[in-house]
Design an enzyme around this catalytic site. Structure first.
Site, PDB file in Angstrom:
ATOM      1  N   LEU A 171       0.816  -1.211   0.000  1.00  0.00           N
ATOM      2  CA  LEU A 171       0.000   0.000   0.000  1.00  0.00           C
ATOM      3  C   LEU A 171       0.850   1.261   0.000  1.00  0.00           C
ATOM      4  CD1 LEU A 171      -2.776  -1.021   2.574  1.00  0.00           C
ATOM      5  CD2 LEU A 171      -2.731  -1.373   0.095  1.00  0.00           C
ATOM      6  N   THR A 222       9.592   6.318   3.505  1.00  0.00           N
ATOM      7  CA  THR A 222      10.492   5.590   4.380  1.00  0.00           C
ATOM      8  C   THR A 222      10.439   4.087   4.178  1.00  0.00           C
ATOM      9  OG1 THR A 222       9.065   5.082   6.293  1.00  0.00           O
ATOM     10  CG2 THR A 222       9.893   7.352   6.103  1.00  0.00           C
ATOM     11  N   ASN A 243       1.661   4.396   7.762  1.00  0.00           N
ATOM     12  CA  ASN A 243       1.244   3.215   7.012  1.00  0.00           C
ATOM     13  C   ASN A 243       2.017   1.953   7.397  1.00  0.00           C
ATOM     14  OD1 ASN A 243       0.223   1.658   4.510  1.00  0.00           O
ATOM     15  ND2 ASN A 243       2.439   1.736   4.185  1.00  0.00           N
ATOM     16  N   SER A 246      -5.185   1.894   9.466  1.00  0.00           N
ATOM     17  CA  SER A 246      -5.561   0.829  10.377  1.00  0.00           C
ATOM     18  C   SER A 246      -5.899  -0.406   9.551  1.00  0.00           C
ATOM     19  CB  SER A 246      -6.743   1.277  11.249  1.00  0.00           C
ATOM     20  OG  SER A 246      -7.156   0.266  12.133  1.00  0.00           O
ATOM     21  N   TYR A 259      -2.029  -8.211  16.676  1.00  0.00           N
ATOM     22  CA  TYR A 259      -2.231  -7.258  15.576  1.00  0.00           C
ATOM     23  C   TYR A 259      -3.513  -6.459  15.790  1.00  0.00           C
ATOM     24  CZ  TYR A 259      -2.897  -5.570  10.779  1.00  0.00           C
ATOM     25  OH  TYR A 259      -3.094  -4.784   9.672  1.00  0.00           O
ATOM     26  N   LYS A 287      -4.115  -2.335  16.290  1.00  0.00           N
ATOM     27  CA  LYS A 287      -4.970  -1.528  15.417  1.00  0.00           C
ATOM     28  C   LYS A 287      -6.136  -0.909  16.188  1.00  0.00           C
ATOM     29  CE  LYS A 287      -2.776  -1.996  11.503  1.00  0.00           C
ATOM     30  NZ  LYS A 287      -2.059  -0.827  10.912  1.00  0.00           N
ATOM     31  N   THR A 297      -0.915  -7.432  -0.887  1.00  0.00           N
ATOM     32  CA  THR A 297       0.333  -6.927  -0.330  1.00  0.00           C
ATOM     33  C   THR A 297       1.146  -8.101   0.214  1.00  0.00           C
ATOM     34  OG1 THR A 297      -0.458  -6.653   1.951  1.00  0.00           O
ATOM     35  CG2 THR A 297      -0.928  -4.863   0.391  1.00  0.00           C
TER      36      THR A 297
END
Length: 278
Positions: free
Chosen positions: A14, A32, A83, A134, A148, A152, A183
């Site tokens: 993403l 980054t 992100n 998120s 995880y 979030k 992804t």
């Protein structure tokens, strides 16, 4: 007019798609990754618009240096997109303290730290936009992904408080909740070192589904996610705090909304008892 963006986690997925789309739209970006070599294709495609910045999100000094570099190269920061993310798979009983801390450092502490670093800049200029990426896992839970999901959920709680605090200073806050996108999330998902066979029947199917996420026929394209981010950041009218991304995300959250209402009704009945007989 183009804006000045700092976007984390751009080596793939993403973030990579968003960096290219934003540069194409005329924005200047500091993007980054842990290793800037992973950003070479973006830098080559958009010389002068994309500045590669090394960032270890779990390290405070690295975060401070990344913000300094972005400000030095771009002249300021108008949009921060938190992100970068990584997933940990394991039942609650399987995840160690160290593994949990490492997950929360990436999903919550790092984005919180970067937000804290850019807020003085945005307050001074009287505008800014903080976009926290998120997941549908920020509002619902999946077996095997407790760490995880916890990160979030916490990111969304922080964002909701931040939105109220930052609004008087001209700073917008948006939480994006992607569903399934093609992804590396599934392939890069790490597993808790301590595994307990008793949880295999509950969690194994979820792990296999996550591993095959990129090949699922309903999986979304990162380019579609990027287009949605540009729409949200470029919107003149106020936008909702939370914005699901992807048709499947709306489906998941519709079901979660129904379940939440049913749970509230059941809880009220439990506490208050049956209505009096008249």
């Amino acid at each position: 007019m183009g804006g000045r963006w700092l976007v984390t986690g751009c080596s793939s997925g993403l973030g990579h798609a968003l960096a290219g789309a934003a540069a194409r739209a005329g924005h200047e970006l500091a993007v980054t990754a842990r290793k800037t070599v992973d950003l070479a294709d973006l830098t080559a495609a958009w010389p002068g618009r994309i500045t590669p910045v090394p960032l270890e999100l779990r390290d405070a000094d690295s975060c401070e240096e990344a913000v300094r570099t972005a400000v030095d190269r771009l002249g300021g920061i108008d949009v921060l997109v938190n992100n970068a993310a990584v997933g940990l798979f394991g039942a609650v009983e399987e995840v160690s303290d160290a593994e949990l801390r490492d997950q929360l450092e990436t999903l919550l502490v790092g984005p919180w730290r970067l937000t804290r670093l850019v807020l003085p800049l945005m307050r001074a200029q009287g505008h800014g936009h903080i976009v926290n990426v998120s997941s549908v896992g920020g509002r619902i839970a999946f077996p095997g992904l407790a760490a995880y999901v916890a990160g979030k959920h916490a990111l969304e709680g922080m964002s909701q408080a931040l939105a109220a605090e930052a609004a008087p200073h001209g700073i917008r806050v948006t939480v994006l909740e992607p569903g399934m996108f093609a992804t590396r999330y599934g392939s890069s998902l790490t597993e808790a070192r301590h595994r307990i066979p008793a949880y295999d029947a509950t969690n194994r199917e979820m792990l296999e589904g996550a591993r095959g996420l990129a090949d699922h026929p309903d999986t979304g394209r990162p380019e579609d996610f990027a287009a949605r981010v540009l729409d949200v950041v470029g919107a003149d009218a106020p936008t909702p705090l939370r914005i699901p991304v992807g048709d499947d995300a709306y489906g998941y959250l519709d079901l979660a909304d129904v379940a939440a209402r049913e749970e509230l009704t059941a809880a009220r009945a439990l506490v208050q008892g049956p209505p009096p007989v008249t």
